[in-house]
Design a protein around this motif. Structure first.
Motif, PDB file in Angstrom:
ATOM      1  N   ASN A  12      15.194  10.217 -11.613  1.00  0.00           N
ATOM      2  CA  ASN A  12      14.170  10.246 -10.403  1.00  0.00           C
ATOM      3  C   ASN A  12      14.520  11.347  -9.424  1.00  0.00           C
ATOM      4  OD1 ASN A  12      12.960   8.106 -11.540  1.00  0.00           O
ATOM      5  ND2 ASN A  12      14.520   6.547 -10.856  1.00  0.00           N
ATOM      6  N   GLU A  13      15.521  12.166  -9.538  1.00  0.00           N
ATOM      7  CA  GLU A  13      15.809  13.198  -8.661  1.00  0.00           C
ATOM      8  C   GLU A  13      14.775  14.458  -8.798  1.00  0.00           C
ATOM      9  OE1 GLU A  13      19.392  15.683  -8.638  1.00  0.00           O
ATOM     10  OE2 GLU A  13      20.296  13.871  -9.743  1.00  0.00           O
ATOM     11  N   THR A  14      14.650  15.070  -8.083  1.00  0.00           N
ATOM     12  CA  THR A  14      13.685  16.450  -8.166  1.00  0.00           C
ATOM     13  C   THR A  14      14.503  17.493  -8.794  1.00  0.00           C
ATOM     14  OG1 THR A  14      14.588  17.481  -6.282  1.00  0.00           O
ATOM     15  CG2 THR A  14      12.803  16.032  -5.909  1.00  0.00           C
ATOM     16  N   MET A  15      13.781  18.529  -9.376  1.00  0.00           N
ATOM     17  CA  MET A  15      14.062  19.533 -10.364  1.00  0.00           C
ATOM     18  C   MET A  15      15.083  20.433  -9.368  1.00  0.00           C
ATOM     19  SD  MET A  15      13.595  19.245 -13.510  1.00  0.00           S
ATOM     20  CE  MET A  15      13.693  20.726 -14.305  1.00  0.00           C
ATOM     21  N   GLU A  16      14.809  20.635  -8.026  1.00  0.00           N
ATOM     22  CA  GLU A  16      15.275  21.429  -7.006  1.00  0.00           C
ATOM     23  C   GLU A  16      16.885  20.821  -6.701  1.00  0.00           C
ATOM     24  OE1 GLU A  16      14.718  23.030  -2.417  1.00  0.00           O
ATOM     25  OE2 GLU A  16      13.291  21.590  -3.412  1.00  0.00           O
ATOM     26  N   ALA A  17      16.927  19.449  -6.636  1.00  0.00           N
ATOM     27  CA  ALA A  17      18.141  18.796  -6.479  1.00  0.00           C
ATOM     28  C   ALA A  17      19.145  19.089  -7.816  1.00  0.00           C
ATOM     29  CB  ALA A  17      18.104  17.282  -5.942  1.00  0.00           C
ATOM     30  N   ALA A  18      18.632  18.930  -9.016  1.00  0.00           N
ATOM     31  CA  ALA A  18      19.181  18.880 -10.134  1.00  0.00           C
ATOM     32  C   ALA A  18      19.602  20.417 -10.222  1.00  0.00           C
ATOM     33  CB  ALA A  18      18.393  18.571 -11.290  1.00  0.00           C
ATOM     34  N   ALA A  19      18.843  21.329  -9.965  1.00  0.00           N
ATOM     35  CA  ALA A  19      19.191  22.829  -9.865  1.00  0.00           C
ATOM     36  C   ALA A  19      20.568  23.137  -9.301  1.00  0.00           C
ATOM     37  CB  ALA A  19      18.022  23.673  -9.855  1.00  0.00           C
ATOM     38  N   ASP A  85       5.664  16.930 -11.889  1.00  0.00           N
ATOM     39  CA  ASP A  85       6.400  17.954 -12.394  1.00  0.00           C
ATOM     40  C   ASP A  85       7.752  18.353 -11.582  1.00  0.00           C
ATOM     41  OD1 ASP A  85       6.827  21.419 -13.285  1.00  0.00           O
ATOM     42  OD2 ASP A  85       6.327  19.969 -14.465  1.00  0.00           O
ATOM     43  N   ALA A  86       7.671  17.591 -10.565  1.00  0.00           N
ATOM     44  CA  ALA A  86       8.815  18.103  -9.364  1.00  0.00           C
ATOM     45  C   ALA A  86       9.953  17.051  -9.799  1.00  0.00           C
ATOM     46  CB  ALA A  86       8.507  17.469  -7.972  1.00  0.00           C
ATOM     47  N   LEU A  87       9.949  15.927 -10.920  1.00  0.00           N
ATOM     48  CA  LEU A  87      11.021  15.097 -11.153  1.00  0.00           C
ATOM     49  C   LEU A  87      11.520  15.460 -12.368  1.00  0.00           C
ATOM     50  CD1 LEU A  87       9.511  11.645 -10.261  1.00  0.00           C
ATOM     51  CD2 LEU A  87      10.956  13.019  -8.777  1.00  0.00           C
ATOM     52  N   SER A  90      10.245  14.139 -15.858  1.00  0.00           N
ATOM     53  CA  SER A  90       9.010  14.984 -16.463  1.00  0.00           C
ATOM     54  C   SER A  90       9.477  16.309 -17.173  1.00  0.00           C
ATOM     55  CB  SER A  90       8.041  15.281 -15.293  1.00  0.00           C
ATOM     56  OG  SER A  90       7.570  14.040 -14.660  1.00  0.00           O
ATOM     57  N   ASN A  91      10.765  16.778 -16.986  1.00  0.00           N
ATOM     58  CA  ASN A  91      11.166  17.986 -17.679  1.00  0.00           C
ATOM     59  C   ASN A  91      12.006  17.772 -18.427  1.00  0.00           C
ATOM     60  OD1 ASN A  91       9.556  19.968 -16.048  1.00  0.00           O
ATOM     61  ND2 ASN A  91      10.013  18.488 -14.569  1.00  0.00           N
ATOM     62  N   MET A  92      12.885  16.875 -18.470  1.00  0.00           N
ATOM     63  CA  MET A  92      14.017  16.648 -19.348  1.00  0.00           C
ATOM     64  C   MET A  92      13.739  16.621 -20.774  1.00  0.00           C
ATOM     65  SD  MET A  92      15.125  12.826 -18.698  1.00  0.00           S
ATOM     66  CE  MET A  92      14.313  11.288 -19.502  1.00  0.00           C
ATOM     67  N   SER A  93      14.639  16.674 -21.734  1.00  0.00           N
ATOM     68  CA  SER A  93      14.725  16.684 -23.277  1.00  0.00           C
ATOM     69  C   SER A  93      14.923  15.241 -23.400  1.00  0.00           C
ATOM     70  CB  SER A  93      15.624  17.525 -23.980  1.00  0.00           C
ATOM     71  OG  SER A  93      15.193  18.663 -23.756  1.00  0.00           O
ATOM     72  N   LYS A  94      13.674  14.391 -23.810  1.00  0.00           N
ATOM     73  CA  LYS A  94      13.916  12.958 -23.976  1.00  0.00           C
ATOM     74  C   LYS A  94      14.476  12.660 -25.225  1.00  0.00           C
ATOM     75  CE  LYS A  94      10.024  12.429 -20.788  1.00  0.00           C
ATOM     76  NZ  LYS A  94       8.514  12.509 -20.633  1.00  0.00           N
ATOM     77  N   GLY A  95      14.394  13.307 -26.293  1.00  0.00           N
ATOM     78  CA  GLY A  95      14.809  12.973 -27.549  1.00  0.00           C
ATOM     79  C   GLY A  95      16.282  13.116 -27.714  1.00  0.00           C
ATOM     80  N   ILE A  96      17.115  12.146 -26.942  1.00  0.00           N
ATOM     81  CA  ILE A  96      18.527  12.039 -26.974  1.00  0.00           C
ATOM     82  C   ILE A  96      19.349  12.199 -27.934  1.00  0.00           C
ATOM     83  CG2 ILE A  96      18.837   9.692 -26.343  1.00  0.00           C
ATOM     84  CD1 ILE A  96      20.965  10.550 -24.421  1.00  0.00           C
TER      85      ILE A  96
END
Length: 154
Positions: A12-19, A85-87, A90-96
């Protein structure tokens, strides 16, 4: 061989925070966890590249970075839906792809090769990340094993 200091990001965090977290810890990927701390995906540098490519792919007024075009069936009309798209979610690889701590290095290497991935979260029975093993960790372990077996002349 695995790293036990696991830097993870929240879905649930933003891509900016993850980066920012990834830059701070000098890493190129991290497990993504849900509210209960269970691993639900992986966020890698390639996920940032894919996100940037979506921003560049636009035609007319339709920006595919922020919208998906979908149909319920081949005969139904196309529908435009917004994407948050900010979260991270929405951008992670889901097939863990993951592995348990008692798996061998060979199992980890085979899994990475089969799935064409560079890191595997190491999960406990509850699905929480307790470590991370990367392709470089496996190479380092192999080099260590070779160095133990072969005496290099001075």
């Amino acid at each position: 061989a695995m790293s036990t200091h696991v830097v993870h990001v929240s879905a649930n965090e933003t891509m900016e925070a993850a980066a920012a977290a990834m830059v701070k810890h000098s890493i190129t990927g991290a497990p993504v966890i849900d509210e209960q701390g269970a691993c639900i995906g992986v966020l890698s540098a390639f996920d940032f590249v894919k996100r940037e490519a979506r921003y560049k792919a636009s035609t007319g007024d339709l920006d595919f970075a922020t919208h998906n075009v979908a149909r319920e069936s081949p005969d139904s009309p196309r529908e435009l839906t917004e994407v948050n798209d900010a979260l991270v979610s929405s951008n992670m690889s889901k097939g863990i792809q993951a592995i348990s701590a008692d798996a061998s290095l060979l199992e980890a290497a085979r899994e990475m090769c089969a799935e064409h991935i560079h890191r595997l979260p190491v999960l406990n029975k509850a699905g929480h990340p307790t470590g991370l093993i990367s392709s470089l960790d496996i190479v380092a372990a192999m080099l260590g094993a070779v160095d133990e077996q072969v005496e290099i002349p001075s």
